[in-house]
Write an enzyme that holds these catalytic residues in place. Structure first.
Site, PDB file in Angstrom:
ATOM      1  N   SER A 133       0.947  -1.155  -0.103  1.00  0.00           N
ATOM      2  CA  SER A 133      -0.042  -0.048   0.155  1.00  0.00           C
ATOM      3  C   SER A 133       0.699   1.385  -0.003  1.00  0.00           C
ATOM      4  CB  SER A 133      -0.868  -0.158   1.209  1.00  0.00           C
ATOM      5  OG  SER A 133      -0.164   0.091   2.566  1.00  0.00           O
ATOM      6  N   LYS A 134       0.240   2.223  -0.569  1.00  0.00           N
ATOM      7  CA  LYS A 134       0.969   3.489  -0.786  1.00  0.00           C
ATOM      8  C   LYS A 134       1.357   4.217   0.743  1.00  0.00           C
ATOM      9  CE  LYS A 134      -2.758   6.666  -1.665  1.00  0.00           C
ATOM     10  NZ  LYS A 134      -3.675   7.268  -2.921  1.00  0.00           N
ATOM     11  N   ARG A 135       0.742   3.868   1.512  1.00  0.00           N
ATOM     12  CA  ARG A 135       0.950   4.178   3.108  1.00  0.00           C
ATOM     13  C   ARG A 135       2.291   3.834   3.330  1.00  0.00           C
ATOM     14  NH1 ARG A 135      -2.696   7.825   4.585  1.00  0.00           N
ATOM     15  NH2 ARG A 135      -4.541   7.760   3.766  1.00  0.00           N
ATOM     16  N   ARG A 145       6.261  11.498   2.972  1.00  0.00           N
ATOM     17  CA  ARG A 145       6.052  10.330   4.104  1.00  0.00           C
ATOM     18  C   ARG A 145       7.219  10.050   4.918  1.00  0.00           C
ATOM     19  NH1 ARG A 145       1.747   8.075   4.202  1.00  0.00           N
ATOM     20  NH2 ARG A 145       0.300   8.262   2.453  1.00  0.00           N
TER      21      ARG A 145
END
Length: 485
Positions: free
Chosen positions: A258-260, A475
């Site tokens: 996932s991009k998180r 991030r």
RNA sequence: GGCCCCAUAGUCUAGCGGUUAGGACGUCGGCCUCUCACGCCGAAAACAAGGGUUCAAGUCCCUUUGGGGUCACCA
């Protein structure tokens, strides 16, 4: 598979809802390899039935990313083919007609339940910790003629599949063997949404049949909805394809990628200088092997050696370190000339320098200042250690700043496109919302994307840097700040 | 929570009843060398647990444990 004369036809069906995903490339690779090995066709179909999530530029990015990787397709929305159209939004009439058949045959029914009622049912089920969650079949018993009248009168409704009420459905997965599902576990899936668009389940079955897909090679996350698809094939009286569910790519913590937690856009890997042949090779290493010690190979070599029994089913963690090592191997293999070409394609192009020019023109006194001034445009991850003390907003704890950065990311990702005007507009609204002075808010953003306090206007920097690199820096910085807290 | 899938080092994997459990990334050490990198050599590091089956189990079966997926008018 049942009739050997039938040519192999496989497909991928990405939905254009965002950035081109590594998972899409992963599935594309296996479909492409299998099709080529079998002398069959590989079809690209766009699943754009969710208008609320569709992104304007997404479809083109999928084409570009797959082409960049060298994973070509034989039929698709961009090149056409005998089974078109290949964009589901252009096939509405086909789905409508097929749903009509299902309703007429008693295999599907109109459902007039509102979203509110469905939410209540779900909440009630959760509250009493029901073992099986799902639609309660409230409308299944409705008088058919009555339902048709209401529909004709324009009453909003969906069409649901009338699942068999007892028994089991067997999915013959070619990689795992027979998988049995008790139909009592499965509710009546919506086939046609109230906006007239089909759901994935319907569109995918109808299209796969009409496009004569012989092998469905897709990610493991689909396996639990496969019995619904099998039931649909049965309702239509069609023969289902051979199912192959490949393992899911994973984050380092083993959850679904996932991009998180991991860069998932193919464009990210391109932007940090991964060569397409290295990415494809790496993807081939995920869940598949030659059976010997070979780790570096081309798609052609994979085509020659491919076999389903060499697929392993444990979900592979996407390990950037190993990808980087592989990339290094490919890089070292390039001639000087090819290296220069690669660098040119990456950042050292006239086009890229042209984007930089307006940002640096007034800021350099001599040409030799360009490189030190723009170093962060040519870097992947930045080192924030020298600016750690400045990476803050007055009266906001580090964790709050981290949250703020992620909030900005979310807002920006909800928007189409990527340009300075949009980034700034979102930025101002975001700063106001958080109650941060723009001066402080924008300085934090600047430090995140440039790791320095002096730079061209931060939104211009982000625009040139691109979405992928900007996202990663936000991030990384957020993670760093969260860890400090 | 129900259902389903999966299980060899931190990570990717080989193994398809008999192996000193192999390779790779990463880590650590050494060699090479004007530095760094590359390259080369070496080291530590794994069969989740318990029951079966078998002369023999990482390999077959069962249970447990662990991880994952899925239960939307998203795909």
């Amino acid at each position: 598979m049942s009739s050997p004369a039938r040519p192999v036809r496989v497909r991928i069906a990405p939905s254009p809802t965002g950035d081109p995903h590594v998972g899409t490339a992963y599935m594309a690779l296996f479909n492409h390899v299998f099709a080529r090995q079998q002398g069959g066709q590989f079809i690209l179909r766009i699943e754009d039935t969710d208008q609320t999530r569709a992104r304007a530029d997404s479809e083109q990015m999928i084409f570009d990313a797959l082409r960049w990787l060298g994973l070509s397709w034989d039929e698709g929305p961009d090149i056409g083919g005998p089974y078109g159209p290949y964009r589901q939004s252009e096939r509405k009439a086909i789905y409508r007609e097929h749903v009509g058949r299902l309703v007429a045959g008693g295999h599907a029914y109109r459902c007039f339940c509102t979203a509110e009622r469905l939410a209540e049912v779900r909440a009630e089920q959760q509250a009493r910790k029901a073992s099986v969650l799902g639609y309660d079949r409230h409308c299944r018993g409705l008088d058919r003629a009555d339902a048709e009248r209401r529909a004709a009168a324009g009453e909003a409704h969906t069409v649901r599949l009338a699942m068999p009420l007892t028994g089991t459905i067997r999915v013959d997965d070619r990689l795992r063997g027979a998988v049995d599902f008790d139909v009592a576990q499965i509710d009546d899936q919506v086939l046609l949404k109230s906006d007239g668009m089909p759901t994935y389940h319907l569109a995918n079955v109808v299209d796969d049949h009409l496009m004569e897909i012989t092998h469905v090679i897709r990610a493991e996350e689909w396996i639990s909805s496969t019995p619904k698809h099998v039931a649909l094939y049965q309702a239509f009286g069609w023969e289902p394809p051979a199912w192959h569910h490949l393992p899911l790519l994973r984050n380092a913590d083993r959850s679904k990628i996932s991009k998180r937690k991991n860069p998932v856009s193919i464009n990210y890997y391109r932007d940090v200088g991964i060569l397409p042949q290295a990415l494809v090779n790496f993807l081939g290493l995920m869940g598949w092997s030659f059976g010997d010690d070979r780790e570096k190979f081309t798609v052609d070599e994979m085509v020659a050696a491919f076999a389903w029994d060499k697929v392993s089913l444990g979900g592979p963690v996407f390990d950037l370190d190993k990808l980087t090592w592989l990339n290094e191997k490919y890089l070292h293999e390039l001639s000087h000339d090819q290296l220069v070409d690669a660098l040119h394609a990456w950042r050292f192009s006239r086009a890229y320098l042209l984007k930089l020019a307006p940002l640096v023109r007034e800021r350099i006194k001599r040409l030799d200042e360009l490189v030190p001034l723009t170093e962060y445009f040519f870097s992947g991850d930045l080192d924030y250690t020298p600016v750690l003390a400045d990476l803050a907003v007055p009266d906001v704890p580090p964790a709050g700043v981290a949250q703020g950065l992620l909030a900005y990311l979310d807002k920006v990702e909800a928007r189409d496109g990527w340009d300075a005007a949009m980034l700034e507009e979102v930025g101002r609204a975001w700063a106001t919302e958080l109650g941060w002075k723009t001066k402080h808010a924008f300085m934090v953003l600047r430090l995140v994307v440039a790791a320095r306090k002096a730079s061209p206007p931060v939104f211009d920097v982000m625009a040139v840097l691109g979405k992928e690199v900007t996202r990663r820096r936000l991030r990384q910085a957020a993670d760093l700040l969260a860890r400090r807290a």
